[in-house]
Scaffold this active site. Structure first.
Site, PDB file in Angstrom:
ATOM      1  N   LYS A  28       1.568  -1.260  68.096  1.00  0.00           N
ATOM      2  CA  LYS A  28       1.101  -1.830  66.830  1.00  0.00           C
ATOM      3  C   LYS A  28       1.840  -1.326  65.594  1.00  0.00           C
ATOM      4  O   LYS A  28       1.617  -1.847  64.501  1.00  0.00           O
ATOM      5  CB  LYS A  28      -0.412  -1.618  66.633  1.00  0.00           C
ATOM      6  N   ASP A  29       2.711  -0.326  65.723  1.00  0.00           N
ATOM      7  CA  ASP A  29       3.482   0.109  64.556  1.00  0.00           C
ATOM      8  C   ASP A  29       4.876   0.563  64.974  1.00  0.00           C
ATOM      9  O   ASP A  29       5.364   1.596  64.522  1.00  0.00           O
ATOM     10  CB  ASP A  29       2.761   1.224  63.804  1.00  0.00           C
ATOM     11  N   LEU A  30       5.512  -0.222  65.837  1.00  0.00           N
ATOM     12  CA  LEU A  30       6.897   0.082  66.192  1.00  0.00           C
ATOM     13  C   LEU A  30       7.788  -0.159  64.977  1.00  0.00           C
ATOM     14  O   LEU A  30       7.682  -1.187  64.312  1.00  0.00           O
ATOM     15  CB  LEU A  30       7.362  -0.803  67.345  1.00  0.00           C
TER      16      LEU A  30
END
Length: 215
Positions: free
Chosen positions: A31-33
């Site tokens: 969800k936050d690459l």
């Protein structure tokens, strides 16, 4: 950020996608690459057969946003992630493994060109506006639908298969993006030309978000 050699970029992306195959196969999404969450361990074990990078050089970090995932998950209430890397469906609360693939497309575009694929002024939300259903999140989602990514850059003219992979990863509709496993089967990864050694300006990658450290 300064561009790094294409063959080295290919090996970074190969290892990043292999990490996602593992993550997604265990029912989780990051969800936050983003580039800042990709670490290069230049002192890792072994060497890739197609690169001067160690075989397990790429490490994904920062799992604060990690969540379990299945197709029946309820929509998220908040939009989580970092500008440029957030997929359109995530702005509607519909995170999935293919949202991580969109972020990989942004990472790959940036590694190849030194630039982000989208104009910064698209992302003008302020504190308190990042909730699913807010007018600003809906507006940014609409902007992504009509945004034009520049594939006329020289690196894409010289590496058309790399450009094709980026285009597929950045597809607006998530069901048009490849899974991590499918992306690894893309022709770009079948190129066996050896990568050059890590460039001497590697310290600049630390400042730009790729952290190179000792194991």
């Amino acid at each position: 950020m300064r561009k790094i050699p294409v063959a080295t970029t290919r090996e970074i992306m190969r290892q990043l996608l292999e990490s996602l195959v593992f993550l997604h196969s265990h029912g989780a999404v990051h969800k936050d690459l983003k580039l800042e969450n990709v670490m290069l361990d230049a002192g890792g074990e072994g060497k890739s057969s197609k690169s001067s990078l160690p075989a397990q050089a790429v490490k994904v970090i920062d799992f604060d946003t990690l969540e379990s995932w299945c197709p029946s998950n309820a929509s998220a209430k908040d939009v989580v992630g970092t500008d440029q890397y957030i997929s359109q469906e995530a702005y509607a609360g519909k995170y999935s493994p293919l949202s991580d693939i969109f972020a990989c497309g942004v990472i790959l575009y940036r590694l190849l060109t030194g630039k982000f694929p989208f104009h910064d002024d698209m992302f003008d939300d302020e504190a308190g506006e990042n909730w699913v259903g807010s007018p600003k999140m809906a507006q940014i989602r609409r902007r992504l639908k009509v945004a034009k990514v520049d594939f006329s850059k020289e690196v894409f003219q010289e590496n058309s298969e790399a450009g094709d992979l980026v285009m597929r990863m950045l597809a607006y509709q998530e069901n048009q993006r490849p899974t991590a496993s499918a992306a690894l089967e893309h022709p770009w990864f079948q190129d066996s030309r050896a990568a050059p050694q890590l460039p001497p300006y590697i310290q600049e990658l630390v400042d730009d978000g790729i952290v190179v450290g000792e194991a």
